[in-house]
Write an enzyme that holds these catalytic residues in place. Structure first.
Site, PDB file in Angstrom:
ATOM      1  CG  ASP A 142      -4.622  -1.195   9.572  1.00 33.00           C
ATOM      2  OD1 ASP A 142      -3.652  -1.221  10.261  1.00 33.00           O
ATOM      3  OD2 ASP A 142      -4.969   0.022   8.888  1.00 33.00           O
TER       4      ASP A 142
ATOM      5  CB  CYS B 147      -1.111  -0.115   1.292  1.00 31.74           C
ATOM      6  SG  CYS B 147      -2.405   1.021   0.874  1.00 31.74           S
TER       7      CYS B 147
HETATM    8  O1  LIG Z   1      -0.607   4.882   4.881  1.00 29.79           O
HETATM    9  C1  LIG Z   1      -1.575   5.597   4.747  1.00 29.79           C
HETATM   10  O2  LIG Z   1      -1.015   6.757   4.244  1.00 29.79           O
HETATM   11  C2  LIG Z   1      -2.935   6.078   4.999  1.00 29.79           C
HETATM   12  C3  LIG Z   1      -3.586   7.399   5.194  1.00 29.79           C
HETATM   13  C4  LIG Z   1      -5.210   6.932   5.420  1.00 29.79           C
HETATM   14  C5  LIG Z   1      -5.721   5.806   5.467  1.00 29.79           C
HETATM   15  C6  LIG Z   1      -4.992   4.798   5.462  1.00 29.79           C
HETATM   16  C7  LIG Z   1      -3.652   5.095   5.170  1.00 29.79           C
HETATM   17  N1  LIG Z   1      -3.261   3.438   5.019  1.00 29.79           N
HETATM   18  C8  LIG Z   1      -4.486   2.192   5.388  1.00 29.79           C
HETATM   19  C9  LIG Z   1      -3.488   0.920   5.163  1.00 29.79           C
HETATM   20  O3  LIG Z   1      -3.898   0.327   3.382  1.00 29.79           O
HETATM   21  C10 LIG Z   1      -2.221   0.136   5.400  1.00 29.79           C
HETATM   22  O4  LIG Z   1      -1.337  -0.448   4.569  1.00 29.79           O
HETATM   23  C11 LIG Z   1      -2.435  -0.179   6.443  1.00 29.79           C
HETATM   24  O5  LIG Z   1      -2.946   0.983   7.857  1.00 29.79           O
HETATM   25  C12 LIG Z   1      -1.123  -0.844   7.150  1.00 29.79           C
HETATM   26  O6  LIG Z   1      -0.320   0.334   7.365  1.00 29.79           O
HETATM   27  P1  LIG Z   1       1.489  -0.172   8.317  1.00 29.79           P
HETATM   28  O7  LIG Z   1       0.617  -0.797   9.810  1.00 29.79           O
HETATM   29  O8  LIG Z   1       2.192   1.346   8.295  1.00 29.79           O
HETATM   30  O9  LIG Z   1       2.071  -1.594   7.850  1.00 29.79           O
END
Ligand SMILES: O=C(O)c1ccccc1NCC(=O)[C@H](O)[C@H](O)COP(=O)(O)O
Length: 213
Positions: A131, A8
């Site tokens: 999440d 992502c």
């Molecule tokens: O990634 C972002 O900046 C974001 C911004 C606003 C809403 C959601 C967002 N990300 C969501 C995702 O799908 C991420 O991949 C997920 O939260 C996992 O994130 P991480 O813990 O950083 O791997």
């Protein structure tokens, strides 16, 4: 069956190519101006064209209005809409109907009680994304690199496909899969050098670790 992997928050052609070369099934484009991973409609359109049919393109929105959803549907032409805000089950169903696209609703998890809302969302979503709830005071509703207690999902009986996310990285994804039995995983921070700066080597390591689990 092979674990589904979503990378992502991709913003550049180089990192999109790295994700596809690594074997990612889904690439996520973030439409949230406060995110360091945000892309404009024009940027997303170009990335989408580059992906072609080599992976599924997921458009991530946060409490988007109809105008933004229409622009994403018409100009970016994603394969899936991810809802990562406070969208109700009704809004989730309306988004699916309006866009004509499969919808993946993100559900923030910190404790067992957070799973009570799952049936209502599973009824109107094509896929659920579990999440971590954002830490207090966080600017972003996701992409914070924070994990939740994976044991909360152990034994989950869900009629819809789901993905696990939150604080995953190459070094812990196998353990997360072992505990949850999730059919898919999603990562952002864990494959970055700095917020918004994806690392091709970590992307490859993550996909390899998820698939080897
Ligand atoms: O990634 C972002 O900046 C974001 C911004 C606003 C809403 C959601 C967002 N990300 C969501 C995702 O799908 C991420 O991949 C997920 O939260 C996992 O994130 P991480 O813990 O950083 O791997």
């Amino acid at each position: 069956m092979s674990t589904l992997v979503k990378i992502c928050g991709l913003r550049t052609p180089e990192t999109v190519e790295a994700a596809i070369a690594a074997g990612a099934d889904m690439v996520g484009l973030v439409f949230f101006p406060r995110s360091p991973r945000n892309v404009s409609i024009a940027e997303a359109k170009a990335l989408r064209e580059r992906v072609g049919g080599r992976a599924l393109v997921v458009a991530l929105t946060v409490d988007a209005d109809d105008a933004l959803l229409d622009a994403i549907r018409d100009e970016v032409r994603p394969d899936i809409i991810q809802l990562h805000g406070h969208e109700t089950p009704e809004r989730t169903a309306a988004t699916k109907a309006r866009t004509g696209l499969p919808v993946m609703k993100a559900i923030g998890v910190a404790e067992a009680g957070d799973l009570a809302q799952v049936p209502a969302y599973a009824a109107v979503s094509d896929r659920i994304l579990f999440d971590a709830k954002p830490p207090r005071g966080a600017v972003l509703p996701g992409g914070n690199g924070v994990a939740f207690d994976w044991r909360l999902l152990a034994g989950l009986d869900l009629a819809k496909p789901f993905m696990l996310s939150g604080g995953l990285e190459p070094g812990n994804v196998a353990e997360a899969l072992r505990i949850t039995g999730a059919p898919g995983v999603d990562v952002s921070s864990g494959v970055e050098r700095a917020p918004g700066d994806k690392d091709p080597e970590r992307i490859a390591a993550f996909v390899k670790a998820a698939r080897g689990a």
